[in-house]
Design an enzyme around this catalytic site. Structure first.
Site, PDB file in Angstrom:
ATOM      1  N   HIS A 194       0.870  -1.188   0.000  1.00  0.00           N
ATOM      2  CA  HIS A 194       0.000   0.000   0.000  1.00  0.00           C
ATOM      3  C   HIS A 194       0.898   1.226   0.000  1.00  0.00           C
ATOM      4  CE1 HIS A 194      -3.869   2.079   0.724  1.00  0.00           C
ATOM      5  NE2 HIS A 194      -3.081   2.991   1.268  1.00  0.00           N
ATOM      6  N   CYS A 195       0.743   2.058  -1.022  1.00  0.00           N
ATOM      7  CA  CYS A 195       1.627   3.213  -1.196  1.00  0.00           C
ATOM      8  C   CYS A 195       0.893   4.484  -0.791  1.00  0.00           C
ATOM      9  CB  CYS A 195       2.079   3.316  -2.651  1.00  0.00           C
ATOM     10  SG  CYS A 195       3.174   4.717  -2.967  1.00  0.00           S
ATOM     11  N   PRO A 196       1.353   5.192   0.237  1.00  0.00           N
ATOM     12  CA  PRO A 196       0.682   6.435   0.642  1.00  0.00           C
ATOM     13  C   PRO A 196       0.840   7.550  -0.375  1.00  0.00           C
ATOM     14  CG  PRO A 196       2.703   6.120   1.894  1.00  0.00           C
ATOM     15  CD  PRO A 196       2.495   4.868   1.114  1.00  0.00           C
TER      16      PRO A 196
END
Length: 405
Positions: A194-196
């Site tokens: 999961h990439c912010p």
């Protein structure tokens, strides 16, 4: 009551107690998770609204940096600082091409969401209740094995105790390479991480876009860095003159340093994901390899460098470097190196049988722990009309490979 009857009653009571304790523990964990996610996923909660807004702050920051760099490069550098007309035109053309590709890939990564796991992987409520009230892992394994066998689900990976993977929160059988994302709140197909910075999960549906986003972001920084380098040197020598405001010099100076800083950080991340593509691994699988029936195998999905590449970028070369979806497969099942080697290159990627051909509870030589093997060919027996077996000698046809450990 004799000792044997007493011991049997004691064991039965103890087993029932453990069964109730295990059921209550799972219900408590599930209740805690629901209470934690209620405010985040609820539509009316103020806390949930604040968290959703906060998640977009990294994206807003990136867009703000891009907007400022556009002003610094186009206005302050190209329009006010450059004197040669041909250099202005050429720089603006190269810059806008790289910027378009960069933003195209970036927005594709942000707004392409993962497809949900198909409904056939859903665990019925009565089976979930049996799983929650199970007293041991063997009982859970039997329930999951029967469900996979009944639904004919193409799952090959297992947990570290050789159990079929399932998600208690989503109440589904996990397809291969699928993981639950606590931020998104559901299971993600071929989850990488999961990439912010994109406020999204990098997964099967947008992994190609993510790699192109890194590549074109690096190209964008490289273009800005290389063109502004000449004027940074002039600034350092004190020879830089601009036709705009006095602050224009500092915009040119800072855009040079920002481009260099982002380029250094991007090239390492891009190189790492290019390496993962050649090995057909996700970020999660690089830290913990997928587990099959016979143990973990980091090379389980490795099909060769070129085949790994086209699995992500597709077999249409015209779409390789465009942020349009062209990945092969459905995100549910994947060919393994065992099935690919048996495929012998006939047909195409989508025609490979990616499902296990053996019963769920049986043993299969699909995947083994990585060991050195020695292979030789044994003659394949052929049968004549009389039923007598005859085998090809050294000069016969293709034999069957046998592997010895």
């Amino acid at each position: 009551m004799d000792y044997g009857s007493y011991l049997s009653a004691y064991r039965a009571e103890n087993m029932q107690t453990k069964k109730v304790q295990r059921y209550l523990k799972r219900k408590k964990a599930k209740s805690s998770y629901n209470s934690l996610t209620m405010g985040v996923e609820g539509d009316n909660g103020r806390c949930g609204l604040c968290i959703r807004i906060t998640k977009w702050l990294p994206v807003v920051f990136i867009l703000a940096v891009i907007a400022w760099s556009y002003f610094a490069f186009v206005v302050q550098l190209c329009l006010y600082t450059m004197e040669e007309v041909w250099l202005k035109v050429l720089s603006l053309i190269i810059y806008h091409i790289s910027l378009t590709l960069f933003l195209w890939a970036y927005f594709q990564t942000i707004f392409t969401t993962s497809n949900r796991v198909p409904r056939k992987f859903k665990i019925p409520q009565n089976l979930m209740e049996r799983i929650e009230s199970a007293t041991n892992d063997t009982e859970i394994s039997e329930i999951l094995d029967n469900l996979v066998r009944t639904q004919q689900l193409p799952v090959q990976t297992r947990t570290n105790i050789s159990q079929i993977r399932f998600c208690e929160k989503c109440q589904i059988i996990k397809p291969d390479r699928t993981h639950h994302c606590s931020v998104c709140g559901h299971c993600i197909l071929k989850m990488d991480h999961h990439c912010p910075w994109v406020n999204n999960c990098v997964c099967f549906d947008n992994y190609k876009f993510f790699i192109l986003f890194l590549a074109y972001a690096f190209l964008y920084c490289l273009v800005v860095f290389s063109i502004s380098c000449r004027y940074f040197i002039q600034f350092w020598r004190g020879d830089l003159t601009t036709h705009g405001s006095v602050d224009g010099k500092f915009h040119v100076l800072f855009v040079f340093f920002v481009a260099a800083m982002f380029a250094v950080s991007l090239v390492s991340l891009l190189g790492y994901h290019c390496y993962l593509v050649t090995k057909n691994r996700s970020t999660l699988e690089s830290f913990r390899g997928p587990i099959f029936r016979h143990g973990p195998d980091k090379k389980g999905f490795h099909l060769g460098t070129y085949n790994n590449f086209i699995e992500v970028f597709g077999d249409d070369k015209k779409k390789w470097f465009l942020p349009v979806f062209s990945s092969l497969g459905d995100g549910i099942s994947y060919p393994t190196r065992h099935s690919w080697n048996n495929f012998n290159g006939n047909g195409n990627y989508n025609s490979i049988d990616t499902a296990d051909s053996t019963p769920v509870s049986g043993n299969s030589p699909d995947h083994c722990v990585e060991v050195k093997v020695e292979a030789r060919r044994e003659p394949t027996p052929k049968f004549n009309n009389n039923g007598n077996g005859s085998s090809d000698g050294p000069n016969g046809s293709n034999g069957t490979p046998l592997v010895y450990f």
